[in-house]
Design a protein around this motif. Structure first.
Motif, PDB file in Angstrom:
ATOM      1  N   GLY A 199      -7.457  13.901   4.648  1.00 12.34           N
ATOM      2  CA  GLY A 199      -6.460  14.570   3.802  1.00 12.34           C
ATOM      3  C   GLY A 199      -5.169  13.774   3.679  1.00 12.34           C
ATOM      4  N   VAL A 200      -4.749  13.177   4.784  1.00  8.74           N
ATOM      5  CA  VAL A 200      -3.528  12.350   4.778  1.00  8.74           C
ATOM      6  C   VAL A 200      -3.750  11.131   3.901  1.00  8.74           C
ATOM      7  CG1 VAL A 200      -1.993  10.943   6.207  1.00  8.74           C
ATOM      8  CG2 VAL A 200      -2.731  13.189   7.024  1.00  8.74           C
ATOM      9  N   GLN A 201      -4.883  10.469   4.049  1.00 10.13           N
ATOM     10  CA  GLN A 201      -5.174   9.285   3.241  1.00 10.13           C
ATOM     11  C   GLN A 201      -5.275   9.625   1.753  1.00 10.13           C
ATOM     12  OE1 GLN A 201      -5.566   5.743   3.951  1.00 10.13           O
ATOM     13  NE2 GLN A 201      -4.219   6.631   5.500  1.00 10.13           N
ATOM     14  N   ALA A 202      -5.810  10.797   1.429  1.00  8.54           N
ATOM     15  CA  ALA A 202      -5.887  11.224   0.023  1.00  8.54           C
ATOM     16  C   ALA A 202      -4.488  11.409  -0.553  1.00  8.54           C
ATOM     17  CB  ALA A 202      -6.693  12.517  -0.091  1.00  8.54           C
ATOM     18  N   GLU A 203      -3.588  11.982   0.242  1.00 10.25           N
ATOM     19  CA  GLU A 203      -2.203  12.177  -0.219  1.00 10.25           C
ATOM     20  C   GLU A 203      -1.480  10.839  -0.356  1.00 10.25           C
ATOM     21  OE1 GLU A 203       1.019  14.281  -1.658  1.00 10.25           O
ATOM     22  OE2 GLU A 203      -1.048  14.933  -1.346  1.00 10.25           O
ATOM     23  N   VAL A 204      -1.695   9.937   0.579  1.00 10.89           N
ATOM     24  CA  VAL A 204      -1.092   8.597   0.493  1.00 10.89           C
ATOM     25  C   VAL A 204      -1.577   7.903  -0.778  1.00 10.89           C
ATOM     26  CG1 VAL A 204      -1.053   6.290   1.554  1.00 10.89           C
ATOM     27  CG2 VAL A 204      -0.716   8.315   2.972  1.00 10.89           C
ATOM     28  N   GLU A 205      -2.852   8.003  -1.052  1.00 10.81           N
ATOM     29  CA  GLU A 205      -3.432   7.395  -2.264  1.00 10.81           C
ATOM     30  C   GLU A 205      -2.812   7.988  -3.530  1.00 10.81           C
ATOM     31  OE1 GLU A 205      -6.743   5.175  -4.219  1.00 10.81           O
ATOM     32  OE2 GLU A 205      -6.764   5.577  -2.088  1.00 10.81           O
TER      33      GLU A 205
END
Length: 127
Positions: free
Chosen positions: A22-28
């Motif tokens: 979820g964090v990586q999706a938001e960073v992306e």
């Protein structure tokens, strides 16, 4: 009382959280938004079209970059501005002459795109 572990499975807790799906999706998503806004801002000011917005991926983070590698390598001057300077140039016949490069205000492409404060770093003096 809760106990907070510094590591999970041999990895630092901060890295485990940063690599969370979820964090990586938001960073992306945020990286993409900032890159699109930066490209729009840069297009408004592009004179010769050498500068470009790039997105680089690290192991955890993603980076939006203002690159001028194809042009005069002036990305820092584009972002923050530059002071007037005098340089020695040479024409095609080998004659040397002084050329004045005018002062330029920064465009703050990346700062504006990321909704960050425009902090003046001091004008870049060209050698």
């Amino acid at each position: 009382m809760a106990q907070v572990y510094r590591s999970v499975g041999g990895r630092k807790l901060t890295k485990v959280l940063a690599l969370n799906e979820g964090v990586q999706a938001e960073v992306e998503a945020r990286t993409f938004e900032i890159a699109v806004r930066a490209e729009e801002i840069l297009k408004q000011h592009r004179a010769e079209g050498h500068s470009e917005i790039l997105v680089e991926e690290g192991k955890v983070d993603k980076y939006v970059i203002l690159s001028d590698d194809r042009g005069q390598k002036a990305a820092m001057s584009i972002e923050y501005g530059r002071a007037e300077s005098v340089v020695v140039r040479e024409d095609r016949h080998g004659n040397k002459f002084l050329d004045t490069i005018p002062e330029m205000d920064g465009l703050y492409v990346l700062a504006t795109a990321a909704n960050l404060p425009k902090k003046r770093k001091g004008k870049v003096k060209l050698d």
